[in-house]
Design an enzyme around this catalytic site. Structure first.
Site, PDB file in Angstrom:
ATOM      1  CE  LYS A 100       0.931   1.279   4.455  1.00 56.31           C
ATOM      2  NZ  LYS A 100       1.684   2.491   4.828  1.00 56.31           N
TER       3      LYS A 100
ATOM      4  CG  ASP B 190      -0.495   0.177   7.688  1.00 58.04           C
ATOM      5  OD1 ASP B 190      -1.171   1.221   7.820  1.00 58.04           O
ATOM      6  OD2 ASP B 190       0.748   0.162   7.643  1.00 58.04           O
TER       7      ASP B 190
ATOM      8  CB  ALA C 271       9.403  -0.279   2.726  1.00 59.85           C
ATOM      9  N   GLY C 272       7.343   1.209   4.960  1.00 58.16           N
ATOM     10  CA  GLY C 272       6.101   1.985   4.976  1.00 58.16           C
ATOM     11  C   GLY C 272       5.148   1.546   3.882  1.00 58.16           C
ATOM     12  CG  LEU C 273       6.254   0.274   0.310  1.00 58.10           C
ATOM     13  CD1 LEU C 273       7.304  -0.430  -0.553  1.00 58.10           C
ATOM     14  CD2 LEU C 273       5.337   1.120  -0.567  1.00 58.10           C
TER      15      LEU C 273
ATOM     16  N   PRO D 281       9.960  -4.593   0.711  1.00 63.63           N
ATOM     17  CG  PRO D 281      11.464  -3.050  -0.174  1.00 63.63           C
ATOM     18  CD  PRO D 281      10.057  -3.528  -0.300  1.00 63.63           C
TER      19      PRO D 281
ATOM     20  N   GLY E 125       4.184  -4.264   4.117  1.00 61.09           N
ATOM     21  CA  GLY E 125       4.507  -5.643   3.729  1.00 61.09           C
ATOM     22  C   GLY E 125       4.023  -6.681   4.729  1.00 61.09           C
ATOM     23  N   GLY E 126       4.521  -6.616   5.956  1.00 61.31           N
ATOM     24  CA  GLY E 126       4.130  -7.595   6.975  1.00 61.31           C
ATOM     25  C   GLY E 126       2.624  -7.553   7.222  1.00 61.31           C
ATOM     26  CB  SER E 127       0.262  -4.705   7.480  1.00 60.10           C
ATOM     27  OG  SER E 127       1.009  -4.059   8.480  1.00 60.10           O
TER      28      SER E 127
END
Ligand code: C5P
Length: 301
Positions: A14, A148, A109-111, A106, A113-115
């Protein structure tokens, strides 16, 4: 579907197109208002029911991950694993699976990923074991795993653009009028979310609330412009990772566009005109700055 047919899910990254943060509440948590979109770029999750009593977790980076990474954290702290544990405890039954996660997003990253991986596990297990969890229950589990996760559950179920308020659990769809194209920039930096919020606390106005009205107004526009987008965590992220400011300047100079930090960083995105332009921008960013950049677009609903 046969009992052991695998379920493969795209767990999308995201980006926050707008992110407003308020002063922390009594628990230290910050109210937020954000417009988020899910992307074509993301992780691949495969779940398969197994007859064995034990679940198996095979979590690593995909061969085609743009920035190779290592899974150097204990399984018990992995969000995908925790999502599985949480559903087993809540449903009081074993949910034995072979889980394979090929990460591309990554870490730090604030993207999301784990969420997104955790969201995939919640949605996937619900389907695979026909748990028939209600939406309310599924979103409660999501919110308990991170702010997130509720949006990413919604994204996996087709709501790929939404505003999120509260602790990220109050969602409103924000349908896109046209796809959004961008070049993601993935510097070799990681920002720990907790540290970025602490840095935010040092600069915020006491009593500030998240600006839900502004975020909703931006999400309601028919097209996205650089000027409208903002992120209250961008400066705190640069305070935590000072090299990020440099990287941001380099990308802006190379593209003559704004480089927006997503979430708590350290990834950035540059808005593109169309898919072709996103490819060209990503290529150009890497050639000019040496930073890893990949084209992406909003996931269609
Ligand atoms: O929810 P998430 O896993 O992203 O949160 C990581 C950390 O960031 C939290 O433990 C908390 O310290 C901080 N945080 C916060 N307010 C939010 C989201 C996160 O203070 N709205």
């Amino acid at each position: 579907m046969t009992a052991d047919a695998p379920l493969t899910l795209h767990c999308p990254a995201k980006v926050n197109l707008a992110l407003s943060i308020g002063a922390p509440d009594d628990t230290g948590y910050h109210p937020l208002a954000s417009w988020m979109i899910a992307l074509t770029f993301g992780d691949s999750l495969t779940l398969r029911r197994t007859d064995s009593n034990e679940s198996r977790f095979n979590i690593g980076f995909a061969d085609d991950a743009p920035r190779p990474g290592a899974v150097d954290w204990p399984l018990a702290s992995d969000l995908a694993y925790r999502a599985h544990q949480q559903l087993e405890q809540a449903t009081r039954r074993a949910l034995p699976v072979d889980l394979t996660l090929a990460k591309r997003i990554p870490i730090g990253a604030g993207l999301g990923g784990g969420s997104s991986d955790a969201a995939g596990v919640l949605v996937g297990l619900n389907e695979l074991f026909e748990l028939n969890l209600t939406d309310a229950v599924l979103y409660e589990h999501a919110a308990a795993l991170g702010s997130d996760v509720p949006f990413l559950v919604a994204a996996l179920r087709g709501t790929t653009s939404a505003t999120a308020t509260g602790r990220g659990e109050r969602l409103r769809p924000a349908p896109l009028h046209q796809p959004i194209h961008l070049a993601l920039v993935l510097p070799e930096l990681a920002c720990a979310t907790g540290a970025v919020y602490k840095a935010f606390d040092q600069t915020m106005r006491p009593g500030a609330t998240a600006d839900e009205a502004t975020v909703r107004a931006i999400a309601a526009r028919s097209f996205v412009t650089d000027e409208a987008l903002f992120n209250d965590l961008a400066e705190p992220a640069c305070a935590v990772a000072p090299e990020l400011r440099d990287a941001q300047r380099q990308v802006a100079a190379a593209t003559d566009r704004r480089a927006h930090v997503t979430g708590s960083g350290a990834a950035m995105f540059v808005l593109a005109d169309d898919a072709h332009n996103a490819h060209a921008l990503a290529h150009h960013i890497t050639a000019r700055t040496g930073l890893v950049s990949v084209p992406a677009q909003s996931l269609s609903a």
